[in-house]
Design a protein around this motif. Structure first.
Motif, PDB file in Angstrom:
ATOM      1  N   GLU A   1      -5.950  -8.355  -6.744  1.00 44.70           N
ATOM      2  CA  GLU A   1      -6.818  -7.213  -6.502  1.00 44.70           C
ATOM      3  C   GLU A   1      -5.997  -5.934  -6.467  1.00 44.70           C
ATOM      4  O   GLU A   1      -4.880  -5.905  -5.941  1.00 44.70           O
ATOM      5  CB  GLU A   1      -7.579  -7.369  -5.182  1.00 44.70           C
ATOM      6  CG  GLU A   1      -8.576  -6.242  -4.921  1.00 44.70           C
ATOM      7  CD  GLU A   1      -9.284  -6.376  -3.590  1.00 44.70           C
ATOM      8  OE1 GLU A   1     -10.419  -5.874  -3.472  1.00 44.70           O
ATOM      9  OE2 GLU A   1      -8.699  -6.976  -2.657  1.00 44.70           O
TER      10      GLU A   1
ATOM     11  N   GLU B   1       0.833  -1.192   0.000  1.00 45.54           N
ATOM     12  CA  GLU B   1       0.000   0.000   0.000  1.00 45.54           C
ATOM     13  C   GLU B   1       0.871   1.247   0.000  1.00 45.54           C
ATOM     14  O   GLU B   1       1.991   1.235   0.522  1.00 45.54           O
ATOM     15  CB  GLU B   1      -0.912   0.043   1.239  1.00 45.54           C
ATOM     16  CG  GLU B   1      -2.067  -0.935   1.216  1.00 45.54           C
ATOM     17  CD  GLU B   1      -3.004  -0.733   2.401  1.00 45.54           C
ATOM     18  OE1 GLU B   1      -4.025  -1.426   2.439  1.00 45.54           O
ATOM     19  OE2 GLU B   1      -2.702   0.110   3.269  1.00 45.54           O
TER      20      GLU B   1
ATOM     21  N   TRP C   1      -8.271   3.157  -1.104  1.00 43.83           N
ATOM     22  CA  TRP C   1      -8.776   3.231   0.258  1.00 43.83           C
ATOM     23  C   TRP C   1      -8.770   4.676   0.752  1.00 43.83           C
ATOM     24  O   TRP C   1      -7.982   5.507   0.297  1.00 43.83           O
ATOM     25  CB  TRP C   1      -7.952   2.351   1.208  1.00 43.83           C
ATOM     26  CG  TRP C   1      -6.475   2.662   1.252  1.00 43.83           C
ATOM     27  CD1 TRP C   1      -5.489   2.082   0.516  1.00 43.83           C
ATOM     28  CD2 TRP C   1      -5.828   3.641   2.072  1.00 43.83           C
ATOM     29  NE1 TRP C   1      -4.264   2.629   0.821  1.00 43.83           N
ATOM     30  CE2 TRP C   1      -4.441   3.581   1.782  1.00 43.83           C
ATOM     31  CE3 TRP C   1      -6.273   4.554   3.024  1.00 43.83           C
ATOM     32  CZ2 TRP C   1      -3.516   4.410   2.411  1.00 43.83           C
ATOM     33  CZ3 TRP C   1      -5.353   5.379   3.653  1.00 43.83           C
ATOM     34  CH2 TRP C   1      -3.987   5.306   3.345  1.00 43.83           C
TER      35      TRP C   1
ATOM     36  N   ARG D   1     -15.348  -4.914  -5.705  1.00 45.92           N
ATOM     37  CA  ARG D   1     -15.421  -5.220  -4.280  1.00 45.92           C
ATOM     38  C   ARG D   1     -15.403  -3.919  -3.492  1.00 45.92           C
ATOM     39  O   ARG D   1     -14.414  -3.186  -3.507  1.00 45.92           O
ATOM     40  CB  ARG D   1     -14.252  -6.107  -3.867  1.00 45.92           C
ATOM     41  CG  ARG D   1     -14.178  -7.414  -4.659  1.00 45.92           C
ATOM     42  CD  ARG D   1     -12.866  -8.145  -4.464  1.00 45.92           C
ATOM     43  NE  ARG D   1     -12.814  -9.378  -5.254  1.00 45.92           N
ATOM     44  CZ  ARG D   1     -11.727 -10.143  -5.373  1.00 45.92           C
ATOM     45  NH1 ARG D   1     -10.595  -9.791  -4.759  1.00 45.92           N
ATOM     46  NH2 ARG D   1     -11.768 -11.239  -6.101  1.00 45.92           N
ATOM     47  N   SER D   2     -16.521  -3.641  -2.798  1.00 45.09           N
ATOM     48  CA  SER D   2     -16.674  -2.377  -2.072  1.00 45.09           C
ATOM     49  C   SER D   2     -16.901  -2.663  -0.595  1.00 45.09           C
ATOM     50  O   SER D   2     -17.646  -3.590  -0.243  1.00 45.09           O
ATOM     51  CB  SER D   2     -17.849  -1.573  -2.626  1.00 45.09           C
ATOM     52  OG  SER D   2     -17.721  -1.379  -4.016  1.00 45.09           O
TER      53      SER D   2
ATOM     54  N   ARG E   1     -13.208   1.334   1.077  1.00 42.47           N
ATOM     55  CA  ARG E   1     -12.260   0.535   0.309  1.00 42.47           C
ATOM     56  C   ARG E   1     -12.985   0.022  -0.930  1.00 42.47           C
ATOM     57  O   ARG E   1     -14.003  -0.658  -0.823  1.00 42.47           O
ATOM     58  CB  ARG E   1     -11.755  -0.636   1.148  1.00 42.47           C
ATOM     59  CG  ARG E   1     -10.656  -1.479   0.507  1.00 42.47           C
ATOM     60  CD  ARG E   1     -10.347  -2.650   1.423  1.00 42.47           C
ATOM     61  NE  ARG E   1      -9.167  -3.398   1.047  1.00 42.47           N
ATOM     62  CZ  ARG E   1      -9.145  -4.364   0.126  1.00 42.47           C
ATOM     63  NH1 ARG E   1     -10.259  -4.670  -0.525  1.00 42.47           N
ATOM     64  NH2 ARG E   1      -8.028  -5.012  -0.123  1.00 42.47           N
ATOM     65  N   VAL E   2     -12.489   0.366  -2.117  1.00 43.92           N
ATOM     66  CA  VAL E   2     -13.097  -0.050  -3.376  1.00 43.92           C
ATOM     67  C   VAL E   2     -12.012  -0.681  -4.234  1.00 43.92           C
ATOM     68  O   VAL E   2     -10.968  -0.061  -4.478  1.00 43.92           O
ATOM     69  CB  VAL E   2     -13.738   1.137  -4.115  1.00 43.92           C
ATOM     70  CG1 VAL E   2     -14.335   0.676  -5.439  1.00 43.92           C
ATOM     71  CG2 VAL E   2     -14.814   1.793  -3.252  1.00 43.92           C
ATOM     72  N   GLY E   3     -12.267  -1.935  -4.678  1.00 42.47           N
ATOM     73  CA  GLY E   3     -11.242  -2.620  -5.436  1.00 42.47           C
ATOM     74  C   GLY E   3     -11.802  -3.385  -6.618  1.00 42.47           C
ATOM     75  O   GLY E   3     -12.989  -3.726  -6.678  1.00 42.47           O
TER      76      GLY E   3
ATOM     77  N   TYR F   1      -6.865  -1.913  -5.226  1.00 44.28           N
ATOM     78  CA  TYR F   1      -7.935  -1.231  -4.505  1.00 44.28           C
ATOM     79  C   TYR F   1      -7.486   0.167  -4.096  1.00 44.28           C
ATOM     80  O   TYR F   1      -6.293   0.469  -3.980  1.00 44.28           O
ATOM     81  CB  TYR F   1      -8.357  -2.028  -3.265  1.00 44.28           C
ATOM     82  CG  TYR F   1      -7.239  -2.342  -2.300  1.00 44.28           C
ATOM     83  CD1 TYR F   1      -6.936  -1.493  -1.239  1.00 44.28           C
ATOM     84  CD2 TYR F   1      -6.475  -3.498  -2.448  1.00 44.28           C
ATOM     85  CE1 TYR F   1      -5.909  -1.780  -0.351  1.00 44.28           C
ATOM     86  CE2 TYR F   1      -5.448  -3.799  -1.568  1.00 44.28           C
ATOM     87  CZ  TYR F   1      -5.172  -2.937  -0.522  1.00 44.28           C
ATOM     88  OH  TYR F   1      -4.146  -3.219   0.358  1.00 44.28           O
TER      89      TYR F   1
ATOM     90  N   GLY G   1     -11.122  -6.949  -8.421  1.00 43.78           N
ATOM     91  CA  GLY G   1     -10.443  -8.208  -8.173  1.00 43.78           C
ATOM     92  C   GLY G   1     -10.755  -9.235  -9.229  1.00 43.78           C
ATOM     93  O   GLY G   1     -11.861  -9.274  -9.781  1.00 43.78           O
TER      94      GLY G   1
END
Length: 739
Positions: A698, A199, A702, A659-660, A689-691, A700, A693
């Motif tokens: 993945e 990250e 954040w 993926r939220s 957090r939105v990604g 994302y 995948g």
């Protein structure tokens, strides 16, 4: 002393290892008939593991290990909040501090460092932290009790965290008057795999984490995990407009699992944690934007190293299990701080005394823990656990290099020697059982007897600037106590999905010696603070609704606490003196898990606590009125998390998904100090957090504290109020890969 303690620890580790071999020899003849094969055990990955069994987080069958045995959560007659690995990952709970703040009813006071953190549950615990030996809330990591000061508060490779509310002095010991937090890290299992994450975010945040698991053979497995985190401090030094420090942390853990026989397992763990540039920080309240601490550049610092070795031996003895846990831990903490923060003292005095009162501190601790347990197996209708526990903790603290020839030359810190040694030895025996009175009604009863001894030794010699006529002081003191704790309760299974319970618990926290006393400069000992006692009452329910898509739990509680601990601060001597106050807390909790659709889930919790100081000594120096609210204890706290997974295109395995995850935490207004002079506003903390995948991969984005709320973590009042504030809004990006 350290050499002898290491010999004792190594000898105990050797004896436990020898015992595993003896069990292996004794049981090998009957292995084929009585136990599963290593391959079967690998499939379950938990049956007789060194770590507590895996929390199966499904709505109609949540399995916890709150009493060291796999149980459905409805069979546990007290409140257990489970934070699983997925929640830790999605909510980005990077530290135990983040984890505590995410659970309604758990309170933490922090000064941006770990050594001075103070944890309470439902308003119960030290009113403010009197010593590093405080164990109001015990943190257990893989079965080993951890003083909160012996931690970097990282969440490396966690499988789950169980927050056990109410006194846990029956099975967990080490006092635990308010509750316990049981953390399970991912064990070594018999398969190859792992994960990697990276990250980057604002304020130069870098984070790397990964783990690798390998099956060396059908009886030996290894797991290695590590993470590194670095970021600019959000506190600015106004003298150079630079971040006051650049905090960083490094954590590493290695595990070895050896199936000695089909019925005996040996698990070894070695871990190292390192914290750098994380000092005690406070500044004038309210904070500016950005927050500031006026200190000489480079004058504040805080470093910590923690090393721990653990060995767990488990054995299936037919109708019951045996567990031995041996652990040895070393902690070294070094810090540089200031007594006189410029923004506070310059307006008060017109100058800042003695170069801000720069002082160096050191703290070293080592402890050895040994526990033996016998417990029923999960197939038994009668639950029981019994055991014996030994704990020995030695610490040494020192302050040095402080020189004040002008402002307060007579304070104890103005010394060539200022050392304090503490030793705590604890022995305990314990047992608990749950007996089925009928097909639906169960009786739980548990008891623990503890013998505790504490020794205190201080050496003090003033420096050339201190006019004290006493030029050398050496004092010793000891304290012994033995006490009985326990609990009893009823659990009624109204139906297959609904249970009601009521439980009474007696908690106890031993007395002791304050980290910094007030009488050494007069050649006298400080009176130890008295033990604290709590009578706790809880009534609650646990209910699965419908087909298992909804789990609702709730409880009401009342805690009557006598003689909990508080320290008073004398500005003119820079010393503390402990006192004992009575408190009462009452409240209610609700927690909801709801699988709204196959792609949308909700988890929420709400806590209401009324925590009040009800008794103050007649000669108290603290000037706290009876009826004051317990500091940092809000009336309302709550959390909500929504997770949504939306397939994009094909729904087959490995297809692209959006993926939220949205998380929200609320903490109501609360007072920062026992006298209720400094009030912190309520805050609402929002994270997202939105990604995208695809299978194990993945990327994302954040965001944390998206509303940019002022989140105050602690407060103190001298002549002027001071506080510590958490970070404001931040955003970043991350990538992850599972293999």
């Amino acid at each position: 002393m350290a050499f002898n303690r290491r010999r004792v620890a190594l000898a105990s580790l050797g004896l436990a290892l020898l015992f595993s071999w003896l069990l292996a020899a004794q049981l090998s003849a009957s292995d084929g008939d009585a136990a599963a094969s290593p391959q079967d055990d690998a499939a379950t990955a938990r049956e007789d593991d060194a770590a507590p069994a895996e929390d199966v987080v499904v709505f109609d069958d949540i399995v916890v290990t709150a009493r060291f045995v796999e149980e459905d959560i409805s069979d546990v007659p007290f409140t257990v909040n489970v934070v699983d690995a997925e929640e830790i990952r999605l909510n980005r709970l990077l530290s135990l501090e983040d984890l505590f703040l995410s659970v309604p009813g758990v309170e933490i006071t922090s000064f941006n460092d770990t050594s001075n953190a103070n944890v309470r549950i439902r308003g119960v615990g030290a009113i403010n932290k009197t010593s590093r030996d405080d164990s109001s809330v015990v943190i257990y990591i893989d079965g080993v009790p951890q003083p909160i000061g012996a931690s970097t508060l990282g969440t490396l490779d966690f499988e789950s965290a169980e927050v056990l509310k109410g006194p846990q002095g029956t099975l967990f010991g080490r006092n635990s008057e308010a509750g316990a937090i049981q953390i399970v890290t991912n064990p070594a299992v018999f398969e190859n795999g792992g994960y990697a994450r990276a990250e980057y975010g604002e304020e130069a945040q870098y984070r790397l984490e990964g783990a690798f698991n390998a099956a060396v053979s059908d009886r030996v497995a290894l797991r290695f995990a590590g993470n590194y985190r670095s970021e600019d401090n959000h506190i600015i030094n106004p003298n150079d407009s630079e971040p006051i420090t650049t905090p960083s942390s490094l954590n590493a853990r290695g595990k070895l699992r050896w199936e000695v026989t089909d019925r005996v397992a040996l698990n070894l763990t070695s871990s190292h944690a390192r914290l750098r540039d994380s000092p005690f920080i406070y500044s004038l309240h309210p904070q500016t934007d950005p927050p500031q601490m006026d200190a000489p550049p480079g004058a504040v610092d805080g470093d910590k190293d923690v090393d721990q070795w653990t060995m767990r031996v488990t054995a299936n003895l037919g109708g019951f299990d045996f567990t031995s846990i041996s652990a040895y831990d070393e902690t070294a903490n070094r810090s540089t701080g200031i007594l006189y923060e410029g923004r506070i003292f310059l307006p008060q005095l017109g100058f800042v005394p003695a170069n801000y009162g720069v002082v160096n501190n050191s703290f070293e601790r080592e402890f050895f823990n040994q526990e033996f347990r016998l417990n029923s197996r999960g197939t038994s209708d009668l639950f029981w656990v019994a055991g014996a526990h030994y704990y020995d903790d030695t610490s040494k603290s020192a302050s040095f290099d402080y020189e004040d020839p002008f402002f307060f030359p007579f304070v104890a810190l103005n010394a060539d020697i200022n050392e304090r040694d503490f030793n705590t030895t604890t022995n305990a025996v314990f047992g608990e059982m749950t007996y089925p009175l009928t097909d639906r009604l169960e009786l739980t009863a548990g008891v623990r007897h503890t013998w505790e001894k504490k020794d205190f030794h201080i050496v003090w010699a003033p420096n050339r600037f201190n006019p004290n006529p006493l030029r050398f002081v050496e004092l010793e003191q000891d304290l012994s106590d033995d006490y009985l704790t326990g609990r009893t309760g009823l659990n009624l299974h109204v139906s297959e999905r609904v249970s009601l319970y009521g439980i009474y618990s007696r908690g106890y926290k031993a007395g002791g010696f304050a980290d910094r006393g007030a009488n050494v400069t007069r050649g006298r000992l400080d009176a130890p603070y008295a033990p604290s006692r709590v009578n706790s009452y809880e009534v609650g329910f646990k209910s699965g609704v419908g087909s298992g898509d909804v789990l609702l739990t709730g409880a009401v509680y009342f805690n009557d606490v006598k003689d909990d601990h508080i320290f008073t601060f004398n500005f003119f001597t820079q010393e503390t003196a402990p006192e004992n106050f009575d408190t009462e807390t009452s409240g209610a909790e609700l927690e909801l898990d709801w699988r709204i659709t196959k792609t949308l889930t909700l988890r929420s919790g709400l806590n209401y606590t009324e925590a009040e100081i009800t008794g103050v000594p007649a000669n108290s120096f603290a000037r706290v009125p009876v009826g004051s609210r317990v500091p940092n204890s809000a009336h309302f706290s709550g959390s909500l998390a929504l997770t949504h997974i939306q397939p994009l295109g094909s729904t087959r395995s490995g297809g692209l998904e959006l993926r939220s995850h949205l998380n929200y935490n609320h903490l109501g207004e609360r007072f920062a100090d026992p006298a209720n002079r400094l009030l912190f506003d309520a805050y609402d903390r929002v994270g997202l957090r939105v990604g995208l995948g695809m299978g194990p991969r993945e990327i994302y984005f954040w965001g944390d504290n998206l509303l940019d709320e002022d989140i105050y973590m602690s407060g103190i009042v001298f002549n002027a109020p001071a506080s510590t504030i958490a970070r404001g809004r931040r955003v970043g990006v991350g990538v992850s890969y599972n293999f």
